[in-house]
Design a protein around this motif. Sequence first.
Motif, PDB file in Angstrom:
ATOM      1  N   MET A   1      37.641  26.346  85.377  1.00 48.40           N
ATOM      2  CA  MET A   1      36.821  26.431  84.182  1.00 48.40           C
ATOM      3  C   MET A   1      36.344  27.861  83.965  1.00 48.40           C
ATOM      4  O   MET A   1      36.219  28.290  82.821  1.00 48.40           O
ATOM      5  N   HIS A   2      36.093  28.571  85.059  1.00 49.48           N
ATOM      6  CA  HIS A   2      35.693  29.974  84.925  1.00 49.48           C
ATOM      7  C   HIS A   2      36.793  30.768  84.226  1.00 49.48           C
ATOM      8  O   HIS A   2      36.511  31.537  83.302  1.00 49.48           O
ATOM      9  N   ARG A   3      38.044  30.577  84.646  1.00 46.61           N
ATOM     10  CA  ARG A   3      39.168  31.270  83.994  1.00 46.61           C
ATOM     11  C   ARG A   3      39.296  30.836  82.540  1.00 46.61           C
ATOM     12  O   ARG A   3      39.590  31.643  81.666  1.00 46.61           O
ATOM     13  N   GLY A   4      39.066  29.559  82.274  1.00 44.78           N
ATOM     14  CA  GLY A   4      39.157  29.045  80.916  1.00 44.78           C
ATOM     15  C   GLY A   4      38.173  29.698  79.971  1.00 44.78           C
ATOM     16  O   GLY A   4      38.483  29.965  78.809  1.00 44.78           O
ATOM     17  N   VAL A   5      36.968  29.963  80.454  1.00 42.70           N
ATOM     18  CA  VAL A   5      35.948  30.621  79.628  1.00 42.70           C
ATOM     19  C   VAL A   5      36.452  31.968  79.123  1.00 42.70           C
ATOM     20  O   VAL A   5      36.209  32.351  77.986  1.00 42.70           O
ATOM     21  N   TYR A   6      37.203  32.687  79.966  1.00 39.91           N
ATOM     22  CA  TYR A   6      37.658  34.024  79.585  1.00 39.91           C
ATOM     23  C   TYR A   6      39.043  34.042  78.962  1.00 39.91           C
ATOM     24  O   TYR A   6      39.407  35.004  78.296  1.00 39.91           O
ATOM     25  N   ALA A   7      39.791  32.964  79.124  1.00 38.85           N
ATOM     26  CA  ALA A   7      41.125  32.890  78.531  1.00 38.85           C
ATOM     27  C   ALA A   7      41.084  32.309  77.118  1.00 38.85           C
ATOM     28  O   ALA A   7      41.937  32.634  76.293  1.00 38.85           O
ATOM     29  N   ALA A   8      40.118  31.465  76.839  1.00 40.03           N
ATOM     30  CA  ALA A   8      40.059  30.786  75.538  1.00 40.03           C
ATOM     31  C   ALA A   8      39.626  31.759  74.445  1.00 40.03           C
ATOM     32  O   ALA A   8      38.741  32.587  74.659  1.00 40.03           O
ATOM     33  N   PRO A   9      40.244  31.653  73.279  1.00 40.06           N
ATOM     34  CA  PRO A   9      39.822  32.521  72.177  1.00 40.06           C
ATOM     35  C   PRO A   9      38.431  32.142  71.668  1.00 40.06           C
ATOM     36  O   PRO A   9      37.999  30.996  71.786  1.00 40.06           O
ATOM     37  N   LEU A  14      36.186  24.139  74.910  1.00 40.90           N
ATOM     38  CA  LEU A  14      36.887  23.896  76.168  1.00 40.90           C
ATOM     39  C   LEU A  14      36.975  22.401  76.391  1.00 40.90           C
ATOM     40  O   LEU A  14      35.981  21.687  76.277  1.00 40.90           O
ATOM     41  N   VAL A  15      38.162  21.918  76.690  1.00 43.39           N
ATOM     42  CA  VAL A  15      38.392  20.503  76.987  1.00 43.39           C
ATOM     43  C   VAL A  15      38.922  20.450  78.408  1.00 43.39           C
ATOM     44  O   VAL A  15      39.960  21.027  78.709  1.00 43.39           O
ATOM     45  N   VAL A  16      38.183  19.757  79.275  1.00 42.20           N
ATOM     46  CA  VAL A  16      38.466  19.796  80.704  1.00 42.20           C
ATOM     47  C   VAL A  16      38.621  18.385  81.248  1.00 42.20           C
ATOM     48  O   VAL A  16      37.760  17.528  81.032  1.00 42.20           O
ATOM     49  N   ASP A  17      39.714  18.166  81.968  1.00 49.43           N
ATOM     50  CA  ASP A  17      39.955  16.886  82.635  1.00 49.43           C
ATOM     51  C   ASP A  17      39.821  17.093  84.131  1.00 49.43           C
ATOM     52  O   ASP A  17      40.618  17.810  84.724  1.00 49.43           O
ATOM     53  N   VAL A  18      38.796  16.497  84.711  1.00 52.34           N
ATOM     54  CA  VAL A  18      38.629  16.540  86.169  1.00 52.34           C
ATOM     55  C   VAL A  18      38.702  15.122  86.729  1.00 52.34           C
ATOM     56  O   VAL A  18      38.048  14.787  87.701  1.00 52.34           O
ATOM     57  N   ASN A  19      39.504  14.303  86.054  1.00 50.04           N
ATOM     58  CA  ASN A  19      39.754  12.932  86.504  1.00 50.04           C
ATOM     59  C   ASN A  19      38.482  12.114  86.669  1.00 50.04           C
ATOM     60  O   ASN A  19      38.350  11.331  87.598  1.00 50.04           O
ATOM     61  N   ALA A  20      37.534  12.310  85.778  1.00 49.63           N
ATOM     62  CA  ALA A  20      36.283  11.556  85.750  1.00 49.63           C
ATOM     63  C   ALA A  20      35.458  11.731  87.024  1.00 49.63           C
ATOM     64  O   ALA A  20      34.592  10.915  87.319  1.00 49.63           O
ATOM     65  N   ALA A  21      35.706  12.787  87.770  1.00 47.75           N
ATOM     66  CA  ALA A  21      34.944  13.032  88.992  1.00 47.75           C
ATOM     67  C   ALA A  21      33.468  13.208  88.654  1.00 47.75           C
ATOM     68  O   ALA A  21      33.115  13.865  87.672  1.00 47.75           O
ATOM     69  N   GLU A  22      32.628  12.618  89.454  1.00 42.36           N
ATOM     70  CA  GLU A  22      31.202  12.560  89.141  1.00 42.36           C
ATOM     71  C   GLU A  22      30.413  13.799  89.545  1.00 42.36           C
ATOM     72  O   GLU A  22      29.226  13.884  89.274  1.00 42.36           O
ATOM     73  N   PHE A  23      31.035  14.763  90.176  1.00 43.10           N
ATOM     74  CA  PHE A  23      30.319  15.964  90.582  1.00 43.10           C
ATOM     75  C   PHE A  23      29.923  16.791  89.364  1.00 43.10           C
ATOM     76  O   PHE A  23      30.502  16.656  88.291  1.00 43.10           O
ATOM     77  N   GLY A  24      28.971  17.693  89.548  1.00 41.08           N
ATOM     78  CA  GLY A  24      28.548  18.582  88.469  1.00 41.08           C
ATOM     79  C   GLY A  24      29.451  19.794  88.367  1.00 41.08           C
ATOM     80  O   GLY A  24      29.165  20.848  88.925  1.00 41.08           O
ATOM     81  N   HIS A  25      30.542  19.660  87.666  1.00 36.48           N
ATOM     82  CA  HIS A  25      31.549  20.722  87.562  1.00 36.48           C
ATOM     83  C   HIS A  25      31.098  21.893  86.703  1.00 36.48           C
ATOM     84  O   HIS A  25      31.625  22.989  86.829  1.00 36.48           O
ATOM     85  N   TRP A  26      30.193  21.662  85.809  1.00 36.19           N
ATOM     86  CA  TRP A  26      29.779  22.665  84.825  1.00 36.19           C
ATOM     87  C   TRP A  26      28.266  22.722  84.859  1.00 36.19           C
ATOM     88  O   TRP A  26      27.605  21.694  84.929  1.00 36.19           O
ATOM     89  N   GLY A  27      27.712  23.938  84.793  1.00 40.20           N
ATOM     90  CA  GLY A  27      26.270  24.080  84.801  1.00 40.20           C
ATOM     91  C   GLY A  27      25.815  25.186  83.872  1.00 40.20           C
ATOM     92  O   GLY A  27      26.575  25.705  83.059  1.00 40.20           O
ATOM     93  N   GLU A  28      24.562  25.537  84.029  1.00 49.37           N
ATOM     94  CA  GLU A  28      23.943  26.527  83.149  1.00 49.37           C
ATOM     95  C   GLU A  28      24.659  27.869  83.190  1.00 49.37           C
ATOM     96  O   GLU A  28      24.843  28.503  82.144  1.00 49.37           O
ATOM     97  N   VAL A  29      25.099  28.307  84.357  1.00 46.10           N
ATOM     98  CA  VAL A  29      25.773  29.614  84.466  1.00 46.10           C
ATOM     99  C   VAL A  29      27.020  29.641  83.589  1.00 46.10           C
ATOM    100  O   VAL A  29      27.226  30.571  82.800  1.00 46.10           O
ATOM    101  N   LYS A  73      34.815  26.143  94.211  1.00 43.73           N
ATOM    102  CA  LYS A  73      35.767  26.764  93.290  1.00 43.73           C
ATOM    103  C   LYS A  73      37.110  26.965  93.988  1.00 43.73           C
ATOM    104  O   LYS A  73      37.620  28.063  94.079  1.00 43.73           O
ATOM    105  N   LEU A  74      37.705  25.866  94.454  1.00 42.23           N
ATOM    106  CA  LEU A  74      38.930  25.947  95.250  1.00 42.23           C
ATOM    107  C   LEU A  74      40.200  25.702  94.442  1.00 42.23           C
ATOM    108  O   LEU A  74      41.282  26.041  94.888  1.00 42.23           O
ATOM    109  N   PHE A  75      40.106  25.091  93.287  1.00 41.68           N
ATOM    110  CA  PHE A  75      41.293  24.682  92.538  1.00 41.68           C
ATOM    111  C   PHE A  75      41.409  25.503  91.267  1.00 41.68           C
ATOM    112  O   PHE A  75      40.481  25.577  90.466  1.00 41.68           O
ATOM    113  N   ARG A  76      42.569  26.101  91.078  1.00 40.57           N
ATOM    114  CA  ARG A  76      42.765  26.961  89.912  1.00 40.57           C
ATOM    115  C   ARG A  76      42.922  26.177  88.619  1.00 40.57           C
ATOM    116  O   ARG A  76      42.594  26.654  87.562  1.00 40.57           O
ATOM    117  N   GLY A  77      43.449  24.986  88.685  1.00 46.85           N
ATOM    118  CA  GLY A  77      43.642  24.211  87.466  1.00 46.85           C
ATOM    119  C   GLY A  77      44.696  24.831  86.576  1.00 46.85           C
ATOM    120  O   GLY A  77      45.427  25.743  86.973  1.00 46.85           O
TER     121      GLY A  77
END
Length: 148
Positions: A1-9, A14-29, A73-77
Amino acid sequence: MHRGVYAAPEGSILVVDVNAAEFGHWGEVLAVAAEARGITGLLIDGGVRDSVEQSRLEFPVFSRNNSVRGTRKLFRGGLGTEVEIGGVPVRTGDTIVADGVVVLPAQIAESVIEQADLRVAREQEIMARLREGETTLEVYGLDGDRDV
């Protein structure tokens, strides 16, 4: 998602599929980083964190759930690939309408938006008639002999 923030025009959602994982993948930062880049929102099939802090931002986030448990932040996606959100395929170029969430495939988006605009215009006419004193029974032709 970090790369996506800088790659997206600028102007992207941003549309992100993390397989409905319940962790907090995205936050204030990430929300602040995305907002600074001109990203206009996030749709994630998974969890987010920092919901109180994010509610203070003007960055719309639509997620499956909230979770205080962060991620590593282990998976590049992948970037620019088709993802699936709630069983609906989403591709780059599709239109996202979010008050709730609707995905409009690129090939029909313009037509659907035109139809939606016509419906909104009709409803605005109805509201004006109601403000002028008509009843919904009159507006919808329900004031005759028919049952309501």
